[in-house]
Write a protein that holds these residues in place. Sequence first.
Motif, PDB file in Angstrom:
ATOM      1  N   LEU A   1       0.825  -1.210   0.000  1.00 58.75           N
ATOM      2  CA  LEU A   1       0.000   0.000   0.000  1.00 58.75           C
ATOM      3  C   LEU A   1       0.859   1.260   0.000  1.00 58.75           C
ATOM      4  CD1 LEU A   1      -2.750  -1.144   2.520  1.00 58.75           C
ATOM      5  CD2 LEU A   1      -3.137  -0.531   0.120  1.00 58.75           C
ATOM      6  N   GLU A   2       1.949   1.238   0.749  1.00 57.90           N
ATOM      7  CA  GLU A   2       2.838   2.401   0.780  1.00 57.90           C
ATOM      8  C   GLU A   2       3.515   2.609  -0.573  1.00 57.90           C
ATOM      9  OE1 GLU A   2       5.325   1.440   4.071  1.00 57.90           O
ATOM     10  OE2 GLU A   2       3.694   1.692   5.538  1.00 57.90           O
ATOM     11  N   PHE A   3       3.916   1.521  -1.231  1.00 59.27           N
ATOM     12  CA  PHE A   3       4.490   1.611  -2.572  1.00 59.27           C
ATOM     13  C   PHE A   3       3.485   2.230  -3.534  1.00 59.27           C
ATOM     14  CE2 PHE A   3       4.822  -0.196  -6.825  1.00 59.27           C
ATOM     15  CZ  PHE A   3       6.144   0.025  -7.160  1.00 59.27           C
ATOM     16  N   HIS A   4       2.237   1.754  -3.451  1.00 62.95           N
ATOM     17  CA  HIS A   4       1.197   2.277  -4.338  1.00 62.95           C
ATOM     18  C   HIS A   4       0.996   3.779  -4.124  1.00 62.95           C
ATOM     19  CE1 HIS A   4      -2.516   2.453  -6.666  1.00 62.95           C
ATOM     20  NE2 HIS A   4      -3.058   3.092  -5.651  1.00 62.95           N
ATOM     21  N   GLN A   5       0.949   4.196  -2.874  1.00 60.54           N
ATOM     22  CA  GLN A   5       0.751   5.612  -2.569  1.00 60.54           C
ATOM     23  C   GLN A   5       1.889   6.449  -3.126  1.00 60.54           C
ATOM     24  OE1 GLN A   5       0.444   6.424   1.606  1.00 60.54           O
ATOM     25  NE2 GLN A   5      -0.153   8.551   1.326  1.00 60.54           N
ATOM     26  N   GLN A   6       3.116   5.977  -2.980  1.00 60.90           N
ATOM     27  CA  GLN A   6       4.265   6.738  -3.447  1.00 60.90           C
ATOM     28  C   GLN A   6       4.397   6.743  -4.965  1.00 60.90           C
ATOM     29  OE1 GLN A   6       7.510   4.900  -1.338  1.00 60.90           O
ATOM     30  NE2 GLN A   6       6.758   5.557   0.675  1.00 60.90           N
ATOM     31  N   SER A   7       3.804   5.754  -5.629  1.00 67.00           N
ATOM     32  CA  SER A   7       3.900   5.678  -7.095  1.00 67.00           C
ATOM     33  C   SER A   7       2.985   6.670  -7.794  1.00 67.00           C
ATOM     34  CB  SER A   7       3.555   4.259  -7.566  1.00 67.00           C
ATOM     35  OG  SER A   7       2.156   4.005  -7.476  1.00 67.00           O
ATOM     36  N   HIS A   8       1.908   7.102  -7.100  1.00 64.92           N
ATOM     37  CA  HIS A   8       0.920   8.031  -7.662  1.00 64.92           C
ATOM     38  C   HIS A   8       0.289   7.470  -8.938  1.00 64.92           C
ATOM     39  CE1 HIS A   8       2.219  10.997  -4.739  1.00 64.92           C
ATOM     40  NE2 HIS A   8       3.462  10.843  -5.150  1.00 64.92           N
ATOM     41  N   LYS A   9       0.138   6.149  -8.976  1.00 64.68           N
ATOM     42  CA  LYS A   9      -0.508   5.501 -10.119  1.00 64.68           C
ATOM     43  C   LYS A   9      -1.930   5.100  -9.747  1.00 64.68           C
ATOM     44  CE  LYS A   9       3.262   5.310 -12.778  1.00 64.68           C
ATOM     45  NZ  LYS A   9       4.245   6.023 -11.955  1.00 64.68           N
ATOM     46  N   SER A  10      -2.728   4.758 -10.768  1.00 68.77           N
ATOM     47  CA  SER A  10      -4.123   4.384 -10.528  1.00 68.77           C
ATOM     48  C   SER A  10      -4.281   2.953 -10.027  1.00 68.77           C
ATOM     49  CB  SER A  10      -4.939   4.554 -11.810  1.00 68.77           C
ATOM     50  OG  SER A  10      -4.941   5.905 -12.217  1.00 68.77           O
ATOM     51  N   MET A  11      -3.280   2.125 -10.326  1.00 69.15           N
ATOM     52  CA  MET A  11      -3.335   0.730  -9.902  1.00 69.15           C
ATOM     53  C   MET A  11      -1.910   0.221  -9.736  1.00 69.15           C
ATOM     54  SD  MET A  11      -4.740  -2.720 -11.907  1.00 69.15           S
ATOM     55  CE  MET A  11      -6.456  -2.216 -12.009  1.00 69.15           C
ATOM     56  N   THR A  12      -1.740  -0.692  -8.791  1.00 68.61           N
ATOM     57  CA  THR A  12      -0.479  -1.420  -8.675  1.00 68.61           C
ATOM     58  C   THR A  12      -0.772  -2.897  -8.862  1.00 68.61           C
ATOM     59  OG1 THR A  12       0.579   0.187  -7.211  1.00 68.61           O
ATOM     60  CG2 THR A  12       1.424  -2.055  -7.152  1.00 68.61           C
ATOM     61  N   LEU A  13      -0.004  -3.510  -9.738  1.00 68.80           N
ATOM     62  CA  LEU A  13      -0.155  -4.916 -10.079  1.00 68.80           C
ATOM     63  C   LEU A  13       1.053  -5.676  -9.537  1.00 68.80           C
ATOM     64  CD1 LEU A  13      -1.371  -7.254 -11.934  1.00 68.80           C
ATOM     65  CD2 LEU A  13       0.104  -6.348 -13.716  1.00 68.80           C
ATOM     66  N   CYS A  14       0.821  -6.670  -8.706  1.00 66.09           N
ATOM     67  CA  CYS A  14       1.931  -7.478  -8.203  1.00 66.09           C
ATOM     68  C   CYS A  14       2.393  -8.448  -9.286  1.00 66.09           C
ATOM     69  CB  CYS A  14       1.513  -8.252  -6.960  1.00 66.09           C
ATOM     70  SG  CYS A  14       1.354  -7.227  -5.489  1.00 66.09           S
ATOM     71  N   THR A  15       3.701  -8.559  -9.419  1.00 69.04           N
ATOM     72  CA  THR A  15       4.269  -9.412 -10.452  1.00 69.04           C
ATOM     73  C   THR A  15       5.233 -10.409  -9.823  1.00 69.04           C
ATOM     74  OG1 THR A  15       6.163  -7.972 -10.885  1.00 69.04           O
ATOM     75  CG2 THR A  15       4.137  -7.530 -12.115  1.00 69.04           C
ATOM     76  N   ARG A  16       5.446 -11.474 -10.543  1.00 70.41           N
ATOM     77  CA  ARG A  16       6.426 -12.471 -10.119  1.00 70.41           C
ATOM     78  C   ARG A  16       7.214 -12.930 -11.332  1.00 70.41           C
ATOM     79  NH1 ARG A  16       6.747 -18.204  -9.930  1.00 70.41           N
ATOM     80  NH2 ARG A  16       8.155 -18.918  -8.277  1.00 70.41           N
ATOM     81  N   GLU A  17       8.524 -13.061 -11.144  1.00 70.82           N
ATOM     82  CA  GLU A  17       9.366 -13.573 -12.220  1.00 70.82           C
ATOM     83  C   GLU A  17       9.131 -15.069 -12.372  1.00 70.82           C
ATOM     84  OE1 GLU A  17      13.956 -13.099 -13.826  1.00 70.82           O
ATOM     85  OE2 GLU A  17      13.502 -12.824 -11.710  1.00 70.82           O
TER      86      GLU A  17
END
Length: 347
Positions: free
Chosen positions: A235-251
């Motif tokens: 949630l903190e990453f999302h707030q700091q990114s100022h984007k509309s959505m954050t998508l979790c990814t995995r390699e």
Amino acid sequence: MELSQILIKPNTSILDTLKVIDNAAVEIALVVDDNKRLIGTVTDGDIRRGLIKGTKLEEPIDTLMNPSPITAGLNSTDDELLFLMTNRSIKHLPILDKNRRVLRLVLLKDLIKGKKRPNIAIIMAGGLGSRLGTLTQNTPKPLLPVGGKPVIARIAEQLKSHGIEEIYISINYKGSQIKKWFEENPINGAQISYLEEKEFLGTAGALSLLPNKPSNPFIVINGDIISPVNFGSLLEFHQQSHKSMTLCTREFNFQVPYGVLKLNGSQLVSIEEKPSQNIFINAGIYVINPELLKYIPEKNRFDMPELINIAIKEGNEIACYPVSDYWLDIGTPQDYIKADKEFNITN
């Protein structure tokens, strides 16, 4: 607490061990050799059980210690430690170096943050789980036990441990079983409500059933995901990114089972035998700003990739957040067996 306060030798008496545990006030002592290599652990509960069975206070503590405790390595992240401790239901975790020397003791209470967050979470649990065959014939996939506990319960407890107390669960297939489980096994401090799908609404359609538009970014997670993601950090990453959505990814790494050719027209330039490829995949965990809810049709099937593509087309930016190396969904019988085996460990 100094680490030296809880280190004892295997010949320490049970009575003296009780004094160590009482003075340190962490409910555990670590049994080590002369080089501080861990031999075992002993809790006040271990001692109580021994005394009930007739063990004498003057006997050495190695008669009661756990010789195979769960431990972690020096490079484990806090997310991984919290994930391990909550899923193994342990309150203490010794951290060891490569030679099994004790470096420190992690306490669950120190990892769990008491901060309540204003964000809500939605666990998507309405699917059929048809790829699991007979495993979901009588049980909805999110209720399949992993290490003795339903995977959806692990998700809800993990959310609560990071301060997310308002949780919605979308239900359809055998949803009454999910409701009954949480009624009989409530999560202390969590408020669980349900989004009841009359038809299968896909991986995003149930968001249209939210009774009120959230005031803050909210988490959406598929109900079959096991991963030690720190939702607070997400949630903190999302707030700091100022984007509309954050998508979790995995390699994700896979090996091509054939020789791969590199061509220049009809001419062969090179051949690589069974090369490995690294790609990034969708981990099934999202943070979404409330304004994106306008793109979701009411009570119609709608999947998350559709929402993502529409959001991008309309000019919204989406951030990507890499999750830990450990990530698993239990979508196939093989994945389910793997997850259950890894978590079905006696503490």
